[in-house]
Scaffold this motif. Structure first.
Motif, mmCIF file in Angstrom:
data_model
loop_
_atom_site.group_PDB
_atom_site.id
_atom_site.type_symbol
_atom_site.label_atom_id
_atom_site.label_comp_id
_atom_site.label_asym_id
_atom_site.label_seq_id
_atom_site.Cartn_x
_atom_site.Cartn_y
_atom_site.Cartn_z
ATOM 1 N N GLU A 269 11.726 -13.765 67.993
ATOM 2 C CA GLU A 269 12.305 -14.560 66.906
ATOM 3 C C GLU A 269 11.331 -14.693 65.736
ATOM 4 O O GLU A 269 11.736 -14.722 64.576
ATOM 5 C CB GLU A 269 12.678 -15.944 67.434
ATOM 6 N N GLU A 270 10.030 -14.750 66.040
ATOM 7 C CA GLU A 270 9.021 -14.891 64.997
ATOM 8 C C GLU A 270 9.041 -13.684 64.058
ATOM 9 O O GLU A 270 8.985 -13.813 62.832
ATOM 10 C CB GLU A 270 7.643 -15.038 65.635
ATOM 11 N N ALA A 271 9.122 -12.485 64.645
ATOM 12 C CA ALA A 271 9.155 -11.261 63.828
ATOM 13 C C ALA A 271 10.424 -11.192 62.995
ATOM 14 O O ALA A 271 10.399 -10.786 61.831
ATOM 15 C CB ALA A 271 9.048 -10.035 64.732
ATOM 16 N N ALA A 272 11.535 -11.612 63.580
ATOM 17 C CA ALA A 272 12.805 -11.597 62.845
ATOM 18 C C ALA A 272 12.761 -12.562 61.670
ATOM 19 O O ALA A 272 13.229 -12.246 60.566
ATOM 20 C CB ALA A 272 13.950 -11.955 63.789
ATOM 21 N N LYS A 273 12.175 -13.734 61.879
ATOM 22 C CA LYS A 273 12.077 -14.721 60.812
ATOM 23 C C LYS A 273 11.177 -14.212 59.690
ATOM 24 O O LYS A 273 11.460 -14.401 58.506
ATOM 25 C CB LYS A 273 11.536 -16.032 61.367
ATOM 26 N N ALA A 274 10.089 -13.534 60.066
ATOM 27 C CA ALA A 274 9.153 -13.012 59.066
ATOM 28 C C ALA A 274 9.786 -11.943 58.185
ATOM 29 O O ALA A 274 9.366 -11.734 57.044
ATOM 30 C CB ALA A 274 7.911 -12.450 59.755
ATOM 31 N N ALA A 275 10.798 -11.256 58.697
ATOM 32 C CA ALA A 275 11.446 -10.182 57.927
ATOM 33 C C ALA A 275 12.273 -10.727 56.773
ATOM 34 O O ALA A 275 12.544 -10.017 55.808
ATOM 35 C CB ALA A 275 12.324 -9.340 58.847
ATOM 36 N N ARG A 276 12.699 -12.004 56.865
ATOM 37 C CA ARG A 276 13.477 -12.657 55.801
ATOM 38 C C ARG A 276 14.702 -11.829 55.401
ATOM 39 O O ARG A 276 14.897 -11.493 54.226
ATOM 40 C CB ARG A 276 12.613 -12.916 54.571
ATOM 41 N N ILE A 277 15.508 -11.494 56.378
ATOM 42 C CA ILE A 277 16.704 -10.700 56.096
ATOM 43 C C ILE A 277 17.737 -11.582 55.397
ATOM 44 O O ILE A 277 18.177 -12.590 55.937
ATOM 45 C CB ILE A 277 17.272 -10.094 57.391
ATOM 46 N N ALA A 278 18.076 -11.202 54.168
ATOM 47 C CA ALA A 278 19.013 -11.985 53.370
ATOM 48 C C ALA A 278 19.478 -11.144 52.185
ATOM 49 O O ALA A 278 18.839 -10.155 51.826
ATOM 50 C CB ALA A 278 18.347 -13.272 52.870
ATOM 51 N N THR A 279 20.585 -11.552 51.589
ATOM 52 C CA THR A 279 21.084 -10.819 50.423
ATOM 53 C C THR A 279 20.076 -10.856 49.275
ATOM 54 O O THR A 279 20.015 -9.930 48.468
ATOM 55 C CB THR A 279 22.419 -11.415 49.943
ATOM 56 N N THR A 280 19.278 -11.920 49.206
ATOM 57 C CA THR A 280 18.305 -12.030 48.123
ATOM 58 C C THR A 280 17.109 -11.098 48.304
ATOM 59 O O THR A 280 16.269 -10.987 47.410
ATOM 60 C CB THR A 280 17.775 -13.475 48.022
ATOM 61 N N ARG A 281 17.021 -10.425 49.442
ATOM 62 C CA ARG A 281 15.866 -9.566 49.720
ATOM 63 C C ARG A 281 16.204 -8.082 49.734
ATOM 64 O O ARG A 281 15.311 -7.249 49.855
ATOM 65 C CB ARG A 281 15.239 -9.950 51.070
ATOM 66 N N GLN A 282 17.469 -7.732 49.631
ATOM 67 C CA GLN A 282 17.831 -6.313 49.620
ATOM 68 C C GLN A 282 17.575 -5.713 48.252
ATOM 69 O O GLN A 282 17.540 -6.417 47.242
ATOM 70 C CB GLN A 282 19.308 -6.142 49.978
ATOM 71 N N GLY A 283 17.359 -4.405 48.195
ATOM 72 C CA GLY A 283 17.248 -3.749 46.904
ATOM 73 C C GLY A 283 15.968 -2.963 46.719
ATOM 74 O O GLY A 283 15.271 -2.613 47.670
ATOM 75 N N ILE A 284 15.645 -2.695 45.446
ATOM 76 C CA ILE A 284 14.503 -1.862 45.070
ATOM 77 C C ILE A 284 13.320 -2.750 44.719
ATOM 78 O O ILE A 284 13.436 -3.692 43.938
ATOM 79 C CB ILE A 284 14.867 -0.965 43.874
ATOM 80 N N TYR A 285 12.168 -2.438 45.310
ATOM 81 C CA TYR A 285 10.910 -3.128 45.026
ATOM 82 C C TYR A 285 10.026 -2.181 44.227
ATOM 83 O O TYR A 285 9.700 -1.084 44.699
ATOM 84 C CB TYR A 285 10.210 -3.530 46.324
ATOM 85 N N VAL A 286 9.649 -2.599 43.023
ATOM 86 C CA VAL A 286 8.900 -1.724 42.120
ATOM 87 C C VAL A 286 7.418 -2.117 42.124
ATOM 88 O O VAL A 286 7.084 -3.287 41.904
ATOM 89 C CB VAL A 286 9.453 -1.800 40.681
ATOM 90 N N TYR A 287 6.556 -1.135 42.361
ATOM 91 C CA TYR A 287 5.111 -1.356 42.411
ATOM 92 C C TYR A 287 4.417 -0.558 41.315
ATOM 93 O O TYR A 287 4.737 0.601 41.081
ATOM 94 C CB TYR A 287 4.533 -0.906 43.762
#
Length: 533
Positions: A269-287
């Motif tokens: 459960e700890e690893a799942a919580k750390a992943a923060r799976i949510a609609t606000t987290r999907q998409g492109i991350y630009v570095y």
């Protein structure tokens, strides 16, 4: 005809006030200051966000970086300071220190020393002083305040270093009573959001195991900022990756698509919580230079939909492509040209999005199956009390294996084929949630333990978008269940062996129309959004 060159000096107060409104969010503004510390080769940063008994807020960021002598400090405080010698530096335009700071405060001070035995010097932009003097007058002293010196020594004792200080903070909090409990809780919330932001933006710097960026330690009010990897490497699956060379340049950018496990598929459960799976987290991350500059959206290519909550895409480039991507002053967004935008949308992303959608649907099917258990119990009890009164066709099972039944209704006696089965749960003999109903129909008549019943397709969009949000609303569920059961019973009362196919066609058409009608309804919330508060 006279030609002449005129030096036009901007009004200092109006310019400074105007540059306060460049659109910085608080987290983005602080990150701009952290960039400067990293550019100065700092390995330790300590951030203090506090409010005194009067409610006056003070932000102080101390580092153990290279530090500055008198000339260096004056140049650093200059609006449009000289370009850094290292083009790969996180600091870029020579404006961030000033504009990011004055976006939230009216007094910006920088205390710095370039060696452990050098005196600490302090330079200050005070917007009220500038407005009064009507000059670009920078305040300078070799006697910084005790609090700034204490902070510098706590982080860089006997070493070069710098402290950036915000006072006269007038734009961070909206509370009239800045010393109230509400204001203090609001400041605590700001602090927690800042920690989360820094953990994501500087993940590659904070993770000692990540060799792509120099290692940095950051603390906020004494709490260590721990790296947060949006791609959850080690748990996720790399669906696609490409290194693209920009035409007319030797520079390249990297784009990679990662598929995260569903929450229940993480090892704990700890690893799942750390992943923060949510609609606000999907998409492109630009570095840029391994520093996150833009996170979690589809850059205008697609809508945010729960089906893609497990998909995250990395887009990384170096300083060599700053102009190509039109990097903005806040280093928070880029602009893709039409050809690259179309390539990402139409060629690179479709396959990962299809796979993400498929995986989500698999998990959603299990979640809906669990959610639907017991949701129809009240309907089954209610229909059971009315079954005898309703009457209808007499149905006798000839062969449960083949589904052969004899139906006797006002039109005669007919042999038809119906699904024949047993209850999945005690009493579930009239309404049975099921998956995989033929032809994707929403419902079909069936016989369950000698009772006329209806199977309801939990995979149909109508069930997903209309039933699921109301599974805890007993009256609504009973109303919809009663309607479908009535249609199934009425069909058995009216069908013959010659019209059986026509009724099936009608159910297929009703199911198609309903699927179309619910297209615009929101996706169901199955309780899997694990994003941190």
């Amino acid at each position: 005809m006279t030609n002449e060159s005129i030096v036009s000096v901007p009004d200092p107060a109006r310019t400074m006030e105007g540059l306060r409104d460049t659109g910085y969010e608080f987290d983005t503004a602080v990150a701009d200051l952290v960039d400067n510390s990293i550019a100065a080769h700092a390995t330790v940063l300590d951030i203090r966000l506090t409010a005194d008994i009067r409610g006056d807020i003070r932000l102080s960021i101390a580092d153990n970086g290279d530090g500055m002598n008198r000339d260096g400090l004056i140049l650093a405080m200059q609006y449009g300071s000289p370009k850094r010698s290292d083009p790969a530096s996180l600091g870029k335009f020579g404006l961030g220190l000033k504009t990011a700071s004055t976006a939230y405060c009216r007094r910006l001070s920088v205390v710095s020393r370039n060696s452990g035995d050098a005196p600490a010097l302090m330079a200050t932009w005070d917007l009220d002083h500038v407005a009064t003097r009507r000059e670009w007058e920078l305040l300078f002293t070799d006697e910084p305040d005790d609090e700034a010196l204490e902070h510098l020594d706590a982080v860089a004792s006997g070493h070069s270093g710098t402290v950036v200080i915000w006072t006269k903070v007038d734009r961070l909090m909206n509370y009239k009573d800045a010393a109230s409990g509400h204001a203090r809780r609001g400041l605590e919330k700001k602090k927690n959001a800042l920690i989360e932001h820094l953990a994501m933006v500087y993940q590659r710097f904070l993770d000692a195991k990540d060799k792509r960026a120099p290692n940095v330690s950051i603390r906020v009010n004494g709490a260590e900022v721990k790296a947060w990897d949006p791609f959850q490497v080690g748990y996720s699956e790399l669906l696609a990756g490409d290194t693209v060379k920009v035409e007319g340049s030797s520079a390249e950018f990297i784009v990679s698509a990662y598929l995260l496990p569903r929450p229940e598929e993480f090892p704990n459960e700890e690893a799942a919580k750390a992943a923060r799976i949510a609609t606000t987290r999907q998409g492109i991350y630009v570095y840029r230079q391994d520093r996150l500059i833009h996170d979690a959206d589809w850059l205008g290519m697609f809508q945010i939909e729960p089906h893609f909550n497990l998909l995250r895409v990395e887009f990384s480039f170096t300083h060599e492509l700053d102009e190509f991507f039109h990097l903005d002053i806040k280093k928070s967004q880029i602009i893709l040209d039409d050809e690259l935008w179309a390539w990402l949308k139409d060629q690179f992303l479709p396959a990962p999005r299809r796979e993400a959608n498929r995986r989500y649907r698999e998990g959603e099917k299990k979640e809906i199956g669990k959610a639907s258990k017991g949701a129809h119990d009240a309907s089954n009890r209610t229909i059971g009390t009315k079954e005898a009164e309703v009457g209808g066709a007499e149905v006798n099972v000839n062969d449960p294996n083949t589904g052969s039944v004899t139906v006797i209704n006002p039109r005669g006696k007919f042999t038809l084929k119906l699904p024949v089965g047993s209850a999945n749960r005690p009493g579930e003999v009239f309404i049975q949630p099921a998956s995989g109903i033929r032809d994707g129909m929403l419902f079909e008549p069936c016989i369950i333990e000698q009772h006329k019943a209806v199977r309801v397709n939990t995979e149909h969009d109508y069930y997903r978008k209309v039933y699921v949000p109301n599974l805890k609303n007993g009256v609504t569920i009973q109303g919809m269940d009663s309607l479908l059961w009535a249609l199934a019973v009425a069909e058995l009362s009216a069908t013959t062996d010659k019209t059986e196919e026509n009724f099936a066609d009608m159910r297929f058409e009703v199911s198609r129309i309903l699927r179309k009608l619910v297209e615009g309804l929101p996706e169901p919330d199955l309780g899997t959004d694990s994003d941190a508060a």
